[in-house]
Scaffold this active site. Structure first.
Site, PDB file in Angstrom:
ATOM      1  N   ARG A  28       0.843  -1.224   0.079  1.00 25.00           N
ATOM      2  CA  ARG A  28       0.139  -0.023  -0.082  1.00 25.00           C
ATOM      3  C   ARG A  28       0.868   1.414   0.159  1.00 25.00           C
ATOM      4  O   ARG A  28       0.433   2.415  -0.863  1.00 25.00           O
ATOM      5  CB  ARG A  28      -1.020   0.102   1.028  1.00 25.00           C
ATOM      6  CG  ARG A  28      -2.146  -0.959   0.877  1.00 25.00           C
ATOM      7  CD  ARG A  28      -3.006  -1.316   1.938  1.00 25.00           C
ATOM      8  NE  ARG A  28      -4.135  -2.275   1.558  1.00 25.00           N
ATOM      9  CZ  ARG A  28      -4.216  -3.268   2.377  1.00 25.00           C
ATOM     10  NH1 ARG A  28      -3.925  -3.336   3.774  1.00 25.00           N
ATOM     11  NH2 ARG A  28      -5.405  -4.086   1.887  1.00 25.00           N
ATOM     12  N   LYS A  67      -4.586   2.481   3.279  1.00 28.33           N
ATOM     13  CA  LYS A  67      -5.869   1.601   3.331  1.00 28.33           C
ATOM     14  C   LYS A  67      -5.615   0.541   4.582  1.00 28.33           C
ATOM     15  O   LYS A  67      -4.602  -0.280   4.613  1.00 28.33           O
ATOM     16  CB  LYS A  67      -6.262   0.921   2.282  1.00 28.33           C
ATOM     17  CG  LYS A  67      -7.597   0.084   2.401  1.00 28.33           C
ATOM     18  CD  LYS A  67      -7.728  -0.744   1.043  1.00 28.33           C
ATOM     19  CE  LYS A  67      -8.929  -1.723   1.356  1.00 28.33           C
ATOM     20  NZ  LYS A  67      -9.084  -2.153  -0.222  1.00 28.33           N
TER      21      LYS A  67
END
Length: 96
Positions: A28, A67
């Site tokens: 991420r 996230k």
């Protein structure tokens, strides 16, 4: 920096893969990175500082939204070592 689990996945082509929260976070973070830049987490930055590599770090100005983690503070790594710095290149000096 953190724990991972490793394994070989079988199928059409066997492949080695890493799993775990550390890998998810790295993936991420990669999506929030910039071309030709090395981005590391706060934990990894602390390890580099402990190794005396503070000069390699510059704090990223903005926090990134990761996230599943929320807002994270990250650092850019810019190694400024010379070719003769064995701690980076792994080379040994034959004259020693």
């Amino acid at each position: 920096s953190g724990p991972v689990t490793a394994g070989v996945l079988r199928g059409e082509r066997a492949r080695f893969q890493l799993f775990g929260d550390t890998m998810n976070t790295a993936s991420r973070m990669e999506s929030k990175g910039l071309p030709n830049k090395i981005q590391v987490s706060q934990d990894t930055a602390e390890l580099l500082k402990a190794a005396g590599k503070d000069a390699w770090l510059s704090k990223r100005e903005e926090m990134i939204d990761v996230k599943g983690k929320g807002m994270m503070s990250t650092y850019w790594v810019t190694p400024n070592a010379t070719a003769h710095d064995s701690s980076v290149t792994g080379e040994t000096n034959a004259e020693s």
